[in-house]
Design a protein around this motif. Structure first.
Motif, PDB file in Angstrom:
ATOM      1  N   LYS A 179       0.844  -1.209   0.000  1.00 32.19           N
ATOM      2  CA  LYS A 179       0.000   0.000   0.000  1.00 32.19           C
ATOM      3  C   LYS A 179       0.870   1.246   0.000  1.00 32.19           C
ATOM      4  CE  LYS A 179      -4.217  -1.592   2.266  1.00 32.19           C
ATOM      5  NZ  LYS A 179      -4.822  -1.728   3.590  1.00 32.19           N
ATOM      6  N   ASP A 180       1.923   1.201   0.783  1.00 35.16           N
ATOM      7  CA  ASP A 180       2.823   2.334   0.918  1.00 35.16           C
ATOM      8  C   ASP A 180       3.443   2.711  -0.437  1.00 35.16           C
ATOM      9  OD1 ASP A 180       4.066   4.202   2.686  1.00 35.16           O
ATOM     10  OD2 ASP A 180       5.958   3.134   2.300  1.00 35.16           O
ATOM     11  N   ILE A 181       3.903   1.703  -1.158  1.00 29.02           N
ATOM     12  CA  ILE A 181       4.521   1.970  -2.467  1.00 29.02           C
ATOM     13  C   ILE A 181       3.482   2.516  -3.439  1.00 29.02           C
ATOM     14  CG2 ILE A 181       5.611   0.914  -4.500  1.00 29.02           C
ATOM     15  CD1 ILE A 181       7.136  -0.910  -2.660  1.00 29.02           C
ATOM     16  N   LEU A 182       2.295   1.944  -3.401  1.00 26.88           N
ATOM     17  CA  LEU A 182       1.217   2.397  -4.288  1.00 26.88           C
ATOM     18  C   LEU A 182       0.906   3.869  -4.056  1.00 26.88           C
ATOM     19  CD1 LEU A 182      -1.580  -0.304  -4.649  1.00 26.88           C
ATOM     20  CD2 LEU A 182       0.042   0.495  -6.361  1.00 26.88           C
ATOM     21  N   MET A 183       0.872   4.260  -2.761  1.00 29.97           N
ATOM     22  CA  MET A 183       0.467   5.632  -2.425  1.00 29.97           C
ATOM     23  C   MET A 183       1.603   6.637  -2.567  1.00 29.97           C
ATOM     24  SD  MET A 183      -1.997   4.740   0.766  1.00 29.97           S
ATOM     25  CE  MET A 183      -2.421   6.427   1.230  1.00 29.97           C
ATOM     26  N   HIS A 184       2.834   6.207  -2.271  1.00 28.63           N
ATOM     27  CA  HIS A 184       3.931   7.174  -2.245  1.00 28.63           C
ATOM     28  C   HIS A 184       4.929   7.003  -3.374  1.00 28.63           C
ATOM     29  CE1 HIS A 184       2.286   8.439   1.517  1.00 28.63           C
ATOM     30  NE2 HIS A 184       2.382   7.214   1.996  1.00 28.63           N
ATOM     31  N   GLY A 186       7.825   5.596  -5.936  1.00 27.93           N
ATOM     32  CA  GLY A 186       9.062   4.837  -5.867  1.00 27.93           C
ATOM     33  C   GLY A 186       9.140   3.884  -7.047  1.00 27.93           C
ATOM     34  N   ILE A 187       8.447   4.267  -8.111  1.00 25.32           N
ATOM     35  CA  ILE A 187       8.420   3.441  -9.310  1.00 25.32           C
ATOM     36  C   ILE A 187       9.773   3.526 -10.035  1.00 25.32           C
ATOM     37  CG2 ILE A 187       7.275   3.091 -11.535  1.00 25.32           C
ATOM     38  CD1 ILE A 187       5.306   2.644  -9.340  1.00 25.32           C
ATOM     39  N   SER A 188      10.343   2.393 -10.370  1.00 21.94           N
ATOM     40  CA  SER A 188      11.612   2.388 -11.089  1.00 21.94           C
ATOM     41  C   SER A 188      11.387   2.715 -12.561  1.00 21.94           C
ATOM     42  CB  SER A 188      12.288   1.027 -10.957  1.00 21.94           C
ATOM     43  OG  SER A 188      11.689   0.123 -11.862  1.00 21.94           O
ATOM     44  N   ASP A 189      12.446   3.071 -13.260  1.00 16.69           N
ATOM     45  CA  ASP A 189      12.289   3.466 -14.670  1.00 16.69           C
ATOM     46  C   ASP A 189      11.871   2.296 -15.553  1.00 16.69           C
ATOM     47  OD1 ASP A 189      14.624   2.127 -14.543  1.00 16.69           O
ATOM     48  OD2 ASP A 189      15.883   3.702 -15.426  1.00 16.69           O
ATOM     49  N   LYS A 190      11.930   1.090 -15.047  1.00 16.16           N
ATOM     50  CA  LYS A 190      11.473  -0.050 -15.851  1.00 16.16           C
ATOM     51  C   LYS A 190      10.018  -0.399 -15.561  1.00 16.16           C
ATOM     52  CE  LYS A 190      15.477  -1.887 -17.748  1.00 16.16           C
ATOM     53  NZ  LYS A 190      16.086  -3.029 -18.401  1.00 16.16           N
ATOM     54  N   GLY A 191       9.352   0.395 -14.823  1.00 20.50           N
ATOM     55  CA  GLY A 191       7.924   0.191 -14.619  1.00 20.50           C
ATOM     56  C   GLY A 191       7.583  -0.654 -13.410  1.00 20.50           C
ATOM     57  N   GLY A 192       8.571  -1.233 -12.761  1.00 24.24           N
ATOM     58  CA  GLY A 192       8.283  -2.020 -11.575  1.00 24.24           C
ATOM     59  C   GLY A 192       8.783  -1.280 -10.353  1.00 24.24           C
ATOM     60  N   ALA A 193       8.220  -1.531  -9.216  1.00 21.81           N
ATOM     61  CA  ALA A 193       8.712  -0.888  -7.999  1.00 21.81           C
ATOM     62  C   ALA A 193       8.969  -1.976  -6.983  1.00 21.81           C
ATOM     63  CB  ALA A 193       7.685   0.094  -7.474  1.00 21.81           C
ATOM     64  N   GLY A 194       9.236  -3.178  -7.513  1.00 30.60           N
ATOM     65  CA  GLY A 194       9.291  -4.282  -6.586  1.00 30.60           C
ATOM     66  C   GLY A 194       7.867  -4.701  -6.224  1.00 30.60           C
ATOM     67  N   LEU A 195       6.888  -4.028  -6.837  1.00 21.77           N
ATOM     68  CA  LEU A 195       5.489  -4.382  -6.558  1.00 21.77           C
ATOM     69  C   LEU A 195       5.211  -5.825  -6.939  1.00 21.77           C
ATOM     70  CD1 LEU A 195       3.185  -1.397  -7.605  1.00 21.77           C
ATOM     71  CD2 LEU A 195       3.511  -2.372  -5.336  1.00 21.77           C
ATOM     72  N   GLY A 196       5.762  -6.207  -8.112  1.00 20.45           N
ATOM     73  CA  GLY A 196       5.604  -7.587  -8.584  1.00 20.45           C
ATOM     74  C   GLY A 196       6.177  -8.564  -7.570  1.00 20.45           C
ATOM     75  N   LEU A 197       7.372  -8.230  -7.072  1.00 19.80           N
ATOM     76  CA  LEU A 197       8.030  -9.110  -6.099  1.00 19.80           C
ATOM     77  C   LEU A 197       7.197  -9.232  -4.822  1.00 19.80           C
ATOM     78  CD1 LEU A 197      11.769  -7.957  -6.392  1.00 19.80           C
ATOM     79  CD2 LEU A 197      10.671  -9.931  -7.472  1.00 19.80           C
ATOM     80  N   ILE A 198       6.680  -8.080  -4.370  1.00 25.04           N
ATOM     81  CA  ILE A 198       5.869  -8.082  -3.141  1.00 25.04           C
ATOM     82  C   ILE A 198       4.615  -8.937  -3.338  1.00 25.04           C
ATOM     83  CG2 ILE A 198       4.500  -6.647  -1.575  1.00 25.04           C
ATOM     84  CD1 ILE A 198       6.552  -4.383  -2.234  1.00 25.04           C
ATOM     85  N   GLU A 199       3.975  -8.759  -4.502  1.00 22.83           N
ATOM     86  CA  GLU A 199       2.760  -9.525  -4.780  1.00 22.83           C
ATOM     87  C   GLU A 199       3.051 -11.017  -4.857  1.00 22.83           C
ATOM     88  OE1 GLU A 199       0.171  -8.119  -3.767  1.00 22.83           O
ATOM     89  OE2 GLU A 199      -1.070  -8.570  -5.509  1.00 22.83           O
ATOM     90  N   MET A 200       4.196 -11.366  -5.466  1.00 20.19           N
ATOM     91  CA  MET A 200       4.542 -12.779  -5.584  1.00 20.19           C
ATOM     92  C   MET A 200       4.809 -13.377  -4.194  1.00 20.19           C
ATOM     93  SD  MET A 200       6.782 -12.491  -9.017  1.00 20.19           S
ATOM     94  CE  MET A 200       7.053 -14.092  -9.694  1.00 20.19           C
ATOM     95  N   ALA A 201       5.482 -12.617  -3.351  1.00 19.53           N
ATOM     96  CA  ALA A 201       5.745 -13.095  -1.990  1.00 19.53           C
ATOM     97  C   ALA A 201       4.437 -13.225  -1.213  1.00 19.53           C
ATOM     98  CB  ALA A 201       6.696 -12.132  -1.285  1.00 19.53           C
TER      99      ALA A 201
END
Lengths: 431, 123
Positions: A179-184, A186-201
């Protein structure tokens, strides 16, 4: 560490031609490999070499040892397209259905497969454009999804820090972090913010397991594995997770060594045949139409043979267990299918194969016509033309092998090779 | 006679048997799981058509792929058309892609096996 590096080098050498062929149409992100491995596979390595059979026959047999466990397994190397992804997911879905997995498990496995496939394409290094690698495997109650792609060495530190961070969080922290990343941002230039990694975990409920293998001073291979447990409370330890990653890397090396582009192991049904055909249809975009058509029909005959004439020792009704391999060496394509038959049928089948291999092209044509004219018998599952047709389309002698299983069954592997401009190779005449 | 129209699927061909409009065609791909089952209604329909056929029947095959199980069924259809040709005019057109020599060879094989007129049409 070193065998993976060697395998990669070997892989690059053997597949460069294939890759260049595709690069013009699909750009430098084209190639990748997908593999699904079956449990216990490790017990069948290393396979013994035998002078009378090919390496790929041996490989097919080694995969078959655990057919009765009924998992899923395939490898693909080629262009990444929407159609291809759908076929890969389609086969996986069909297998999940056959195993009657709960809807929640199916959704998780599906989500993680999609996410892993996206990682392969999104983060593939453009200068190197090395094909990636993807595995899904079932071991006991766990599904393991493993991917591999190249990454710039200077990106490793950031990626590893993200992975370590994700692994340090428990389920509740993962949720709030997300939620924190979504709201604040921190998106990387490749389009991921580790969001994929967090979701997979989050979805897998297990730690993420990974490894980096240096290829040279610029790039490395990034192996990444997620585990989904289908039954709560039966999760295996992180050690097992790590061992599975090592097995995946070993399989990777074997597939590269055998010049394979697609490996599938699992139950064969008409649905699987259709998905496999979509995958193989992409093969040989630059090849003559006749070669493409022959390849397509060779795949149809080989795969339909598995569910029409194969046996299912476990008595399951949803398709017969089998292994399907495709590969390419130079301009020659290889297609191989393995299935279970009754031991009592081996001699008859061997005689048929020997006959078909002993005939010249005109003799095969005559035999084909003769079989067409034969009356159909009730219960016939095919026309009895399959082997004749395979021999005619290939031009080469059919390569085959039988290997006895413990009970009344045997594994039958049939390998068909085809190349552009292939003419009929008549058998040597004995005086 | 009621026409028989079967839409194509990924692994079964499009079948159009429509005497009123003089359309008789089997096209696209044929590698069904059960070829005998798929073609049974087609062969059954043709058997009925034999009893009151058009004065002239132009039958077209425009197949892209067919497996060996379908090869047998195609031959059964051709056998019915061969019988029909003994009582009314029948012309069979076998289409093939110029580069697909196997499809041409299959057509020629069938042509040699039946008495009815079979024309090879290059596309």
């Amino acid at each position: 560490m070193s065998y993976c590096f060697q395998a990669f080098q070997g892989y690059m050498a053997s597949h460069r031609f294939f890759y260049l062929l595709k690069a013009s149409k699909h750009g430098p992100f084209g190639g990748y490999i997908i593999s699904c491995v079956l449990e216990k596979m490790i017990y069948f390595y290393p396979f013994a070499m035998n002078a009378t059979t090919t390496n790929t026959l041996q490989f097919a047999h080694s995969l078959f040892g655990n057919a009765e466990a009924g998992g899923l397994h395939y490898v693909y190397q080629g262009n990444f397209s929407m159609e291809l992804t759908n076929s890969i997911l389609g086969i996986a879905e069909s297998n999940l259905e056959n195993h009657h997995e709960a809807a929640g498990v199916k959704k998780k496995v599906y989500f993680i497969m999609v996410e892993s496939l996206q990682n392969i394409t999104r983060h593939q290094n453009d200068d190197l454009a090395a094909p990636g690698f993807f595995i899904i495997r079932r071991t006991g109650n766990d599904y393991y999804v493993t991917s591999c792609n190249t990454i710039s060495n200077n990106e490793i530190e950031l990626l590893e820090s993200k992975l370590l961070e994700v692994n340090s969080l428990d389920q509740d922290s993962l949720k709030s972090h997300y939620k924190d990343i979504l709201m604040h941002g921190g998106i990387s230039d490749k389009g991921g913010a580790g969001l994929g990694l967090i979701e997979m975990a989050r979805k897998s409920g297990n730690k993420l397991v990974y490894d980096f293998e240096e290829i040279n001073d610029k790039v490395s291979y990034f192996f990444f594995q997620t585990k989904i447990s289908s039954v709560r409370g039966t999760e295996t330890g992180a050690g097992m997770h790590r061992d599975n990653l090592e097995e995946a890397k070993k399989l990777h090396a074997d597939i590269l060594k055998n010049n394979l582009s697609l490996v599938y192991q699992g139950e064969f049904t008409q649905e699987v045949v259709k998905c496999a055909l979509t995958m193989t249809e992409g093969i040989g975009d630059k090849d003559p139409l006749l070669l493409k058509k022959r390849s397509f029909l060779i795949v149809v005959e080989l795969l339909q043979n598995i569910f029409k004439h194969g046996q299912n020792p476990s008595g399951g009704k949803e398709g017969n267990p089998g292994v399907f391999l495709t590969g390419k060496t130079g301009d020659e394509y290889l297609f191989s299918a393995s299935n279970v038959i009754l031991k009592g049928d081996v001699a008859k089948l061997r005689t048929k194969l020997e006959l078909v291999n002993s005939l010249s092209k005109p003799e095969l044509d005559t035999l084909y016509t003769k079989v067409l004219l034969e009356e159909e018998r009730p219960g016939d599952k095919g026309a009895g033309l399959g082997l004749i047709d395979l021999r005619l389309k290939s031009g080469h002698a059919l390569i085959y092998d039988f290997r006895e299983l413990q009970d009344d069954h045997a594994v039958f592997t049939l390998e068909v090779r085809i190349s552009p401009n292939s003419t009929h190779h008549d058998p040597p005449k004995h005086s | 006679m009621i026409p028989l129209n079967i839409p194509e699927t990924e692994d079964t061909p499009k079948v159009t048997l429509d005497p009123a409009n003089g359309m008789f065609e089997i096209s696209k791909r044929s590698y069904p799981e059960d070829a005998t089952g798929f073609y049974a209604p087609v062969i059954g329909w043709l058997g009925q058509y034999m009893s009151a056929p058009n004065p002239e029947t132009n039958f077209t095959f425009r197949l892209e792929y067919f497996n060996t199980a379908s090869a047998k069924q195609v031959f059964k259809i051709l056998t019915v058309l061969d019988d029909l040709s003994k009582q009314s005019k029948v012309t069979i057109r076998w289409h093939y892609n110029k580069q697909d020599q196997d499809m041409l060879a299959s057509g020629q094989r069938y042509s040699n096996m039946i008495g009815a007129e079979m024309v090879m049409v290059e596309n």
